[in-house]
Design an enzyme around this catalytic site. Sequence first.
Site, PDB file in Angstrom:
ATOM      1  N   ASP A 199     -10.394  -8.468  -2.117  1.00 58.69           N
ATOM      2  CA  ASP A 199     -10.793  -7.171  -2.655  1.00 58.69           C
ATOM      3  C   ASP A 199     -11.475  -7.356  -4.008  1.00 58.69           C
ATOM      4  O   ASP A 199     -11.283  -8.367  -4.680  1.00 58.69           O
ATOM      5  CB  ASP A 199      -9.537  -6.309  -2.878  1.00 58.69           C
ATOM      6  CG  ASP A 199      -8.973  -5.817  -1.562  1.00 58.69           C
ATOM      7  OD1 ASP A 199      -9.655  -5.960  -0.540  1.00 58.69           O
ATOM      8  OD2 ASP A 199      -7.840  -5.302  -1.578  1.00 58.69           O
TER       9      ASP A 199
ATOM     10  N   LYS B 157     -13.829  -2.387  -1.263  1.00 58.85           N
ATOM     11  CA  LYS B 157     -14.310  -1.040  -0.949  1.00 58.85           C
ATOM     12  C   LYS B 157     -14.191  -0.244  -2.240  1.00 58.85           C
ATOM     13  O   LYS B 157     -13.190   0.424  -2.466  1.00 58.85           O
ATOM     14  CB  LYS B 157     -13.437  -0.391   0.135  1.00 58.85           C
ATOM     15  CG  LYS B 157     -13.482  -1.106   1.455  1.00 58.85           C
ATOM     16  CD  LYS B 157     -12.681  -0.367   2.513  1.00 58.85           C
ATOM     17  CE  LYS B 157     -11.205  -0.455   2.351  1.00 58.85           C
ATOM     18  NZ  LYS B 157     -10.521  -1.687   2.503  1.00 58.85           N
TER      19      LYS B 157
ATOM     20  N   MET C 192      21.170   0.042  -3.136  1.00 58.37           N
ATOM     21  CA  MET C 192      22.618   0.253  -3.318  1.00 58.37           C
ATOM     22  C   MET C 192      23.104   1.439  -2.499  1.00 58.37           C
ATOM     23  O   MET C 192      23.972   2.184  -2.946  1.00 58.37           O
ATOM     24  CB  MET C 192      22.944   0.499  -4.812  1.00 58.37           C
ATOM     25  CG  MET C 192      22.497  -0.641  -5.701  1.00 58.37           C
ATOM     26  SD  MET C 192      22.705  -0.290  -7.444  1.00 58.37           S
ATOM     27  CE  MET C 192      21.333   0.795  -7.801  1.00 58.37           C
TER      28      MET C 192
END
Length: 433
Positions: free
Chosen positions: A229, A251, A355
Site C-alpha cells: 500500500d 488506493k 477478561m
Amino acid sequence: MKHLPLFFDLVGRPVVVAGAGPAANKRAALARSAGADVRQVTVATAEDFENAAAAFIATGDENADRAARHLARNARVPANVMDRPALCDFIMPASVDRDDGVVAISTGGAAPTLATLLRGRIEALLPERLGALARLAQTFRAQATALIARPAARRAFWRRLADGPAARLALAGDNAGARRAALAELDNARRGVTPGGIAHIVGAGPGDPDLLTLRAAQLLQEADAILHDDLVPAPILARARRDAEFVAVGKRKGQVGWRQRDIEAEMIRRVRAGQTVVRLKAGDPFIFGRGGEELDALRAAGLPVSIVPGITAALGAAASAGIPLTHRAIASSVTILSGHAADDAPGGQTHVVYMGVTEAASVRDRLLAAGVAPRTPVAIIENGTRPDQRISTGVLGDLARLAVSHGGPALIVVGDVAAFAASTESPQMAEAS
Ligand SMILES: C[S@@+](CC[C@H](N)C(=O)[O-])C[C@H]1O[C@@H](n2cnc3c(N)ncnc32)[C@H](O)[C@@H]1O
C-alpha cells in the site's frame, strides 16, 4: 576451529551431574531435556561414573571439581567442568533450541558472553516452530526417496519443503495445511510439474520499521513479490529482499489506483505462477485493511494463504503519544471506527471483550441490553496464536454455555465477522480445503 561441534544422543543413557547448586541443577535439567538418565550427586564416587555417557561437574569448589574430574577420567567418561576450560573434554555451546531444530554456538571457550550475544541474535532470526518443520520433513523422508527418482528433483523438493509454502504453513502453526502443501509438493516433484506459491497478507505496523513483527521481517526477506500500500513507508520496504519485485497497489482516497478486485487477481496470478507473494499493508491487515476480502479471494481460488498481524495504527500511535487507550480509573473500552464506514460497510459493529470468559453471562446480558441481537455470531479465542490455541464459535445467546470450557487467557469476539472463525482452527491461518 578449536572444538568439533557434535550433537550427542543421550536418550536413556546415564549422565552424571556432580554438584547441587543452581548451575548443576541447570545442567541436570538440560541433560534431562535431551532424554538422559541423570545421576545427580553432591559428592561423586567412582561408582557414579560406571557406564556413564558423559559428566557435568559444577560443584563450585575447585578441589571437589578436580576430584570428580579425576574419577570421570579414570572411568573414561567425557566431562565438562563448569568455568574450568582446562579441565574440560567438551565445552557447552550457547544453544538456540527449537525442539528438533537446534543451533549450537561456540567461541571455543574464549568468549562465552559473545556466544550468548550471538545466541540472542539467532533467537530473533529463527522461527519458534522450527521443530514442527523438522518433524514435517522427517515424515516425508521415506516417501521422497521412494517416489522422486531424479536426485536433482529430490534436492529441489527438499529445498521447497524447507523454504516453500509447506514450511511457511508449518512455521505459522497450521500443521494440517503444511502437510497438504507438502503432499502437493511431493506430487509436483514426482510428476515434474512447476510448484505453486503462497500468499502472505502481512501487517507492516504503523510505520516504524522496528515495530514490524519478527514474522513480517522474515517474510520480507523471502518474498518474490511485495504488493504494498501507499501508506507503507520506504524504510519498511528497505527491510525487504533486494531482488524482490515491488508493486505499489495503493488506493489513495480521491485518486485512481488499483481496484480491490485487480489486487486480488494479481495476488492469485502470482501465487499460481509459483511466487511467494507478500501483500504488505499498513498497520494490521484485518483492521480497515481489506485483508478479509483478500483472504476470501485466495481461499476461493484454492491457494495457500497466511495472515500475519501487525500493530494497528490505533495501538502504535497511542503508544507513541503516551495515551493509554484503557485506564483503570478512566476508560474500560476502546472503539475503533472508520471515518468513511458508510462507503464500505453497512455499519456492523465488532466487539472484542478482554477478561470476559468468567463473566460471560454478564457480558451477554450487557450486549443484549445494548441492542445486540441474540443470534449475533460470537467466537471465543483462547491462547490465541499459541500452539494450544482453541476457538469456540456460536451465537451471543449461547455465550455463557460456550465459555464454560475455556479456562486460559481468552478474548470474546462478538459481531457478524466472528462467523469467519473456524472452531479450533490453527492460529491465524487459512488454507484452501
Ligand atoms: C485504510 S486505513 C488502514 C489501517 C491499518 N490497516 C491499521 O491497522 O492501522 C488507513 C488509515 O489508518 C490510519 N493510520 C495508518 N497509519 C497511521 C499512522 N502511522 N499514524 C496515524 N494514523 C495512521 C490513518 O487514519 C489512515 O488514514
